[in-house]
Design a protein around this motif. Structure first.
Motif, PDB file in Angstrom:
ATOM      1  N   LEU A   1       1.310  -1.249   0.021  1.00 25.60           N
ATOM      2  CA  LEU A   1      -0.245   0.027   0.127  1.00 25.60           C
ATOM      3  C   LEU A   1       0.924   1.754   0.185  1.00 25.60           C
ATOM      4  CD1 LEU A   1      -2.776  -1.403   2.432  1.00 25.60           C
ATOM      5  CD2 LEU A   1      -2.493  -1.216   0.219  1.00 25.60           C
ATOM      6  N   SER A   2       1.810   0.994   0.963  1.00 21.78           N
ATOM      7  CA  SER A   2       2.705   2.608   1.137  1.00 21.78           C
ATOM      8  C   SER A   2       3.436   2.624  -1.067  1.00 21.78           C
ATOM      9  CB  SER A   2       4.206   1.988   1.446  1.00 21.78           C
ATOM     10  OG  SER A   2       3.197   1.526   3.070  1.00 21.78           O
ATOM     11  N   LEU A   3       3.674   1.455  -1.474  1.00 22.96           N
ATOM     12  CA  LEU A   3       4.092   1.694  -2.528  1.00 22.96           C
ATOM     13  C   LEU A   3       3.136   2.034  -3.628  1.00 22.96           C
ATOM     14  CD1 LEU A   3       7.011  -1.285  -2.663  1.00 22.96           C
ATOM     15  CD2 LEU A   3       7.483   1.024  -2.681  1.00 22.96           C
ATOM     16  N   LEU A   4       2.056   1.654  -3.487  1.00 26.93           N
ATOM     17  CA  LEU A   4       1.304   1.744  -4.554  1.00 26.93           C
ATOM     18  C   LEU A   4       0.985   3.565  -4.083  1.00 26.93           C
ATOM     19  CD1 LEU A   4      -0.604   1.289  -6.346  1.00 26.93           C
ATOM     20  CD2 LEU A   4      -2.347   0.050  -4.791  1.00 26.93           C
ATOM     21  N   ARG A   5       0.502   3.702  -3.177  1.00 29.20           N
ATOM     22  CA  ARG A   5       0.118   5.170  -3.491  1.00 29.20           C
ATOM     23  C   ARG A   5       0.951   6.489  -3.041  1.00 29.20           C
ATOM     24  NH1 ARG A   5      -2.169   3.714   3.213  1.00 29.20           N
ATOM     25  NH2 ARG A   5      -4.399   2.338   2.321  1.00 29.20           N
ATOM     26  N   SER A   6       2.229   5.720  -3.129  1.00 23.26           N
ATOM     27  CA  SER A   6       3.341   7.060  -3.691  1.00 23.26           C
ATOM     28  C   SER A   6       3.701   6.526  -5.248  1.00 23.26           C
ATOM     29  CB  SER A   6       5.033   6.326  -2.982  1.00 23.26           C
ATOM     30  OG  SER A   6       4.042   6.692  -1.416  1.00 23.26           O
ATOM     31  N   GLY A   7       3.181   6.186  -5.985  1.00 17.99           N
ATOM     32  CA  GLY A   7       2.917   6.289  -7.174  1.00 17.99           C
ATOM     33  C   GLY A   7       4.025   4.834  -8.480  1.00 17.99           C
ATOM     34  N   TYR A   8       4.292   3.571  -7.067  1.00 19.05           N
ATOM     35  CA  TYR A   8       4.916   2.281  -7.397  1.00 19.05           C
ATOM     36  C   TYR A   8       3.686   1.807  -8.112  1.00 19.05           C
ATOM     37  CZ  TYR A   8       9.043   5.165  -6.165  1.00 19.05           C
ATOM     38  OH  TYR A   8       9.550   5.854  -6.040  1.00 19.05           O
ATOM     39  N   ARG A   9       3.270   1.161  -9.371  1.00 19.18           N
ATOM     40  CA  ARG A   9       1.951   0.688  -9.392  1.00 19.18           C
ATOM     41  C   ARG A   9       3.268  -1.524  -9.802  1.00 19.18           C
ATOM     42  NH1 ARG A   9      -3.064   2.120 -10.606  1.00 19.18           N
ATOM     43  NH2 ARG A   9      -2.965   0.148 -11.994  1.00 19.18           N
ATOM     44  N   GLU A  10       4.362  -1.022 -10.263  1.00 18.23           N
ATOM     45  CA  GLU A  10       5.016  -2.064 -10.939  1.00 18.23           C
ATOM     46  C   GLU A  10       5.022  -2.905  -9.805  1.00 18.23           C
ATOM     47  OE1 GLU A  10       4.886  -3.837 -13.620  1.00 18.23           O
ATOM     48  OE2 GLU A  10       4.177  -1.627 -14.678  1.00 18.23           O
ATOM     49  N   GLU A  11       6.146  -2.533  -8.714  1.00 21.15           N
ATOM     50  CA  GLU A  11       6.128  -2.677  -7.612  1.00 21.15           C
ATOM     51  C   GLU A  11       5.035  -3.889  -6.759  1.00 21.15           C
ATOM     52  OE1 GLU A  11       9.333  -0.666  -8.391  1.00 21.15           O
ATOM     53  OE2 GLU A  11       7.375  -0.370  -8.439  1.00 21.15           O
ATOM     54  N   ALA A  12       3.510  -2.777  -6.711  1.00 23.49           N
ATOM     55  CA  ALA A  12       2.860  -3.058  -5.859  1.00 23.49           C
ATOM     56  C   ALA A  12       1.947  -4.414  -6.176  1.00 23.49           C
ATOM     57  CB  ALA A  12       1.500  -2.210  -6.153  1.00 23.49           C
ATOM     58  N   LYS A  13       2.261  -4.481  -8.016  1.00 15.97           N
ATOM     59  CA  LYS A  13       1.360  -5.305  -8.831  1.00 15.97           C
ATOM     60  C   LYS A  13       2.619  -6.965  -8.497  1.00 15.97           C
ATOM     61  CE  LYS A  13       0.263  -4.476 -13.137  1.00 15.97           C
ATOM     62  NZ  LYS A  13       0.344  -4.086 -14.856  1.00 15.97           N
ATOM     63  N   SER A  14       3.587  -6.862  -8.521  1.00 22.77           N
ATOM     64  CA  SER A  14       4.316  -7.843  -8.736  1.00 22.77           C
ATOM     65  C   SER A  14       4.254  -8.444  -7.671  1.00 22.77           C
ATOM     66  CB  SER A  14       5.970  -7.446  -8.879  1.00 22.77           C
ATOM     67  OG  SER A  14       6.874  -6.943 -10.076  1.00 22.77           O
ATOM     68  N   TRP A  15       4.356  -7.602  -6.153  1.00 25.21           N
ATOM     69  CA  TRP A  15       3.945  -7.845  -5.275  1.00 25.21           C
ATOM     70  C   TRP A  15       2.902  -9.046  -4.585  1.00 25.21           C
ATOM     71  CZ3 TRP A  15       0.492  -7.731  -1.669  1.00 25.21           C
ATOM     72  CH2 TRP A  15       0.240  -8.498  -0.002  1.00 25.21           C
ATOM     73  N   ARG A  16       2.386  -8.207  -5.710  1.00 28.80           N
ATOM     74  CA  ARG A  16       0.197  -9.088  -5.158  1.00 28.80           C
ATOM     75  C   ARG A  16       0.544 -10.195  -6.385  1.00 28.80           C
ATOM     76  NH1 ARG A  16      -5.424  -7.094  -8.249  1.00 28.80           N
ATOM     77  NH2 ARG A  16      -3.940  -8.592 -10.185  1.00 28.80           N
ATOM     78  N   THR A  17       1.258 -10.788  -7.294  1.00 31.56           N
ATOM     79  CA  THR A  17       1.433 -11.733  -7.664  1.00 31.56           C
ATOM     80  C   THR A  17       2.356 -12.229  -7.093  1.00 31.56           C
ATOM     81  OG1 THR A  17       1.215 -10.454 -10.121  1.00 31.56           O
ATOM     82  CG2 THR A  17       2.488 -12.668  -9.832  1.00 31.56           C
ATOM     83  N   TRP A  18       3.372 -11.949  -6.290  1.00 31.20           N
ATOM     84  CA  TRP A  18       4.117 -12.980  -5.596  1.00 31.20           C
ATOM     85  C   TRP A  18       2.857 -13.447  -4.461  1.00 31.20           C
ATOM     86  CZ3 TRP A  18       4.183 -12.839  -0.622  1.00 31.20           C
ATOM     87  CH2 TRP A  18       5.410 -13.444   0.170  1.00 31.20           C
ATOM     88  N   LEU A  19       1.910 -12.642  -3.804  1.00 27.89           N
ATOM     89  CA  LEU A  19       1.600 -12.795  -3.085  1.00 27.89           C
ATOM     90  C   LEU A  19       0.742 -14.189  -3.225  1.00 27.89           C
ATOM     91  CD1 LEU A  19      -0.136 -12.973  -0.197  1.00 27.89           C
ATOM     92  CD2 LEU A  19      -1.772 -11.570  -1.098  1.00 27.89           C
ATOM     93  N   LEU A  20      -0.325 -13.647  -4.547  1.00 30.20           N
ATOM     94  CA  LEU A  20      -1.057 -15.134  -5.019  1.00 30.20           C
ATOM     95  C   LEU A  20      -0.409 -16.361  -4.995  1.00 30.20           C
ATOM     96  CD1 LEU A  20      -2.966 -12.969  -7.042  1.00 30.20           C
ATOM     97  CD2 LEU A  20      -3.304 -13.343  -4.806  1.00 30.20           C
ATOM     98  N   ARG A  21       0.587 -16.174  -5.601  1.00 34.82           N
ATOM     99  CA  ARG A  21       1.616 -17.426  -5.687  1.00 34.82           C
ATOM    100  C   ARG A  21       1.786 -18.409  -4.324  1.00 34.82           C
ATOM    101  NH1 ARG A  21       4.884 -14.857  -9.577  1.00 34.82           N
ATOM    102  NH2 ARG A  21       6.460 -14.534  -8.052  1.00 34.82           N
ATOM    103  N   ALA A  22       2.376 -17.359  -3.822  1.00 30.89           N
ATOM    104  CA  ALA A  22       2.704 -18.146  -2.711  1.00 30.89           C
ATOM    105  C   ALA A  22       1.593 -18.399  -1.770  1.00 30.89           C
ATOM    106  CB  ALA A  22       3.605 -17.211  -1.122  1.00 30.89           C
TER     107      ALA A  22
END
Length: 777
Positions: free
Chosen positions: A451-472
């Motif tokens: 959420l911190s990254l997403l709100r600060s403009g870092y969409r790619e990092e946020a998307k990569s983390w969500r993908t990692w989460l769903l795999r994990a």
């Protein structure tokens, strides 16, 4: 440094006893123990000037005024078969320091030792007396252990740079140094290539490095042991006058400037973002004059245990053991000495001397050499491009940006996983057992970071983390863990490393984390809240993702009533933690909102989730709130407080202005604060964690209190607390997990993602930027 023109040193005489006693009392006052002085003038006359003197005294004078003294006596070395001199006390009045008097007293004593044929000199220093430790080190003192420091008196002795480790423990001159004074946690800098990280001390020593991943075995582990466990150090041969350091812009490129009497150098340390083979690059750049330098490289694979096979090949120096290989490439000639790689070289103004250390799998050839200057340019470009995406400005911009850079540095780029910290086993209490491995991906920490990254403009990092989460978390919801490895690994078996003594003797050193097998209700709330928030901010849930969330909710429907180990991962047994129930409520609340606001299909579950949400809310208000204590408590039907309950208004379970919440905040202020900061709880009172000892104040909880004060309208107090928390950061803007207000030092693993996430969020709240707070976590 020159002494005063009227300065003199002479042996004490019997008529000097009143002066000696006065200096003893001054010393005791300085060492915080004036009440312990029981010596009298009569006693001193007998023991110092009687038939068999027990000790001798050198007095230092400025003009006719006594300014210091040295008290010493003979001991004996059985190994050397020679007498030695032991320095009981060396003291210069604080107002007379900085004039060379202490140095002159030591030199005079060294002359006496040499004249008498002594084999060594020894003395001890209190471990908190940092100015004295620094002074002795500047003279070339070699540490014996964590107290005594010897000098070989059989040689021509003069002040010189310590060649061993940076004090703490060592041996007589000419013997191998095996340990050093521990650098404080906050005195480290953090390097990262977004796949692993290193810690570099203020004086330019890499004391911690795991390769090739954050959770790989360390090849430099002196952070948790001593120099025998591996480090990489650069230092000038002459006396260091001053050091200063900074990061280059919004990056993790570290610049350390070292001033000496002959000139100045800049040590540039960085880790280029990379593919398969990680590098750590160190460039020594001449700024002024001519500076003779030394390098000391001790490689010990497998957490400081395995001495590698070293050979020169592939245009470099290779160190190989088991699956790991390192190659050092530099134009400087290196040579081996006592299982250590050393080098001596001189740097002049404008000259750059590079050193590139690269990891490779030992069954393969090392990768091609890289150009250090090109790597520096590309690394700087990488960080500049990344930091330019930041959307925030205004007050506290630099603090927030540095925290975001830390989060990026703690991210494992190939998968998007984010580790909680770069280290293991940095203690929550010096000398205590609360030492854990944080080099894994906690769902809780990572969702907050997303959420911190997403709100600060870092969409790619946020998307990569969500993908990692769903795999994990894929698979049975009953098997969802609170943490995973950086690639989603589930087996994080915990073991203790017996050959590492621990940071400042804080044992045990642990690898792996048994908490990965715990049941914690709060992670379900954090995951659902993150998915809802991400959806609102534009990262939409796709049908397979939502199907997985539905399965998680089905599991939670049948398990939210159970006790768990809670947010603090206690090892004293499962309980009905109030915070855990609040977060279970959050999971159902956000699931309902995903249906209502985001169009997620779950008509057959919607009504049932609403009812469970309301049921949990009612139960928490009834059993989690203690009317007698006028506060929500740590565990249902108990009296103990817990700072995790500060999240109640932050997740919108109840508003901060609700009387019960206000009472809880005020109770935490009264009972869980030390020196203006917040403890998680009082382990000595509630006994939930199953561990002895205490811990420092918890930095994220202190940020939560600032959030709550602001939401209560106590905005001035909130800002003051926030500013005091910013002051806890080190000179590079880094935070660990905890802080010891008594010793004024950071504690716990470092740098800590959870603390930096809490900083980012608090800055948003205090700047009125968190417009979603009224309806989100």
């Amino acid at each position: 440094m020159k002494t005063h023109s009227d300065f003199q040193i002479r042996p004490a005489h019997v008529e000097d006893v009143p002066i000696i006693l006065e200096l003893i009392r001054d010393l005791a006052t300085y060492e915080r123990a004036p009440h312990e002085v029981s010596a009298t003038e009569e006693q001193l006359v007998n023991v110092l000037f009687g038939a068999r003197p027990a000790a001798e005294v050198l007095l230092a004078f400025e003009g006719k005024s006594p300014v210091g003294f040295a008290v010493f006596f003979h001991n004996f070395s059985t190994w050397l078969g020679r007498p030695g001199l032991y320095l009981e006390d060396l003291f210069v009045k604080p107002e007379n320091r900085g004039k060379g008097y202490g140095r002159a007293l030591l030199v005079e004593r060294a002359k006496i030792a040499r004249e008498r044929g002594c084999g060594r000199m020894e003395w001890a220093v209190l471990d908190w007396n940092e100015s004295a430790i620094k002074f002795y080190r500047s003279l070339g003192a070699k540490p014996m252990d964590e107290w005594s420091v010897p000098i070989d008196a059989s040689r021509d002795w003069k002040p010189r740079r310590d060649e061993s480790g940076r004090s703490g423990a060592g041996a007589r001159l000419g013997e191998e140094s095996v340990a050093k004074e521990k650098t404080k946690i906050e005195d480290y800098a953090f390097l990262s290539d977004t796949q692993t990280g290193a810690l570099v001390s203020r004086d330019g020593c890499v004391d911690w490095l795991c390769l090739p991943r954050f959770d790989s075995p360390a090849c430099f582990a002196s952070l948790l042991g001593d120099t025998r466990n591996g480090h990489w150090r650069f230092f000038p041969e002459g006396e260091v006058v001053e050091t200063r350091r900074r990061y280059r812009g919004d990056s993790l490129i570290l610049e350390t400037e070292i001033e000496t009497e002959s000139g100045a150098v800049r040590l540039i340390d960085f880790m280029p973002p990379r593919g398969e083979n990680p590098d750590i690059i160190r460039i020594v750049e001449g700024l002024r004059g001519k500076v003779p330098m030394q390098m000391e490289l001790i490689v010990r694979f497998d957490y400081g245990q395995i001495v590698p096979w070293v050979r020169k090949d592939h245009s470099g120096l290779e160190a190989i053991a088991g699956p790991d290989g390192l190659i050092l490439r530099t134009p400087v000639e290196t040579y081996g000495k006592d299982l250590t790689t050393v080098a001596k070289f001189t740097v002049t103004e404008g000259e750059k001397v590079p050193f590139v250390l690269t990891w490779f799998a030992s069954h393969k050839n090392p990768p091609r050499a890289i150009n250090p200057d090109h790597a520096l340019r590309d690394t700087e470009k990488f960080w500049r491009k990344w930091s330019e995406q930041f959307r925030g400005q205004g007050e506290w911009r630099d603090a927030v940006m540095r925290s975001l850079v830390v989060l990026k540095g703690l991210t494992y780029a190939p998968t998007g996983g984010l580790v909680a910290a770069a280290t293991t086993s940095l203690p929550e209490q010096i000398g205590g057992p609360r030492n854990w491995d944080y080099r894994y991906c906690w769902l809780r920490d990572a969702t907050f970071a997303l959420l911190s990254l997403l709100r600060s403009g870092y969409r790619e990092e946020a998307k990569s983390w969500r993908t990692w989460l769903l795999r994990a978390v894929a698979g049975s919801p009953a098997q969802m863990q609170i943490m995973y490895g950086v690639r989603g690994e589930r087996r994080l078996d915990e073991l203790e490393i017996p050959w590492l003594s621990g940071y400042e003797r804080s044992a045990p050193v642990r690898i792996g984390n048994a908490a990965s097998n715990q049941f914690q209700l709060d992670v379900y709330g954090e995951v659902l809240a993150a998915m809802w928030q991400a959806d609102r901010l534009g990262i939409k849930l796709e049908e397979p993702d939502w199907a997985m969330m539905v399965q998680l909710m089905k599991f939670l429907e049948s398990n939210w009533q159970k006790p768990d180990e809670g947010i603090w991962e206690v090892r004293g047994g499962r309980k009905h933690f109030t915070h855990s129930k609040v977060m279970a409520w959050l999971a159902f609340d956000r699931a309902v909102k995903l249906v209502e606001e985001c169009g997620c299909a779950a008509a057959e579950h919607y009504g049932r989730w609403q009812k469970i949400r309301d049921l949990i809310h009612a139960e928490v208000c009834e059993r989690g709130y203690n009317p007698r204590r006028k506060a929500f408590t740590q565990v249902y039907d108990s009296d103990a407080l817990d700072a995790s309950l500060l999240t109640i208004p932050l997740v919108s379970f109840l508003p901060a202005t609700d009387e019960r919440v206000r009472n809880t905040i005020e109770a935490i202020e009264r009972e869980l604060m030390e020196d203006g900061f917040v403890l998680r709880y009082r382990p000595e009172q509630c006994g939930v964690d199953g561990l002895p000892g205490r811990e420092g104040v918890f930095i994220p909880c202190s940020f939560w209190l600032a959030d709550c004060l602001y939401l209560l309208g106590r905005k001035k107090e909130a800002r003051e607390l926030f500013e005091r928390l910013l002051d806890l950061r080190n000179d590079l803007g880094l935070l660990s997990e905890e802080y010891d207000p008594r010793e004024k030092r950071q504690l716990g693993n470092f740098p800590q993602a959870f603390s930096h996430v809490a900083l980012i969020r608090a800055a948003r709240i205090l700047r009125d930027e968190d417009v979603l707070l009224r309806s989100e976590d």
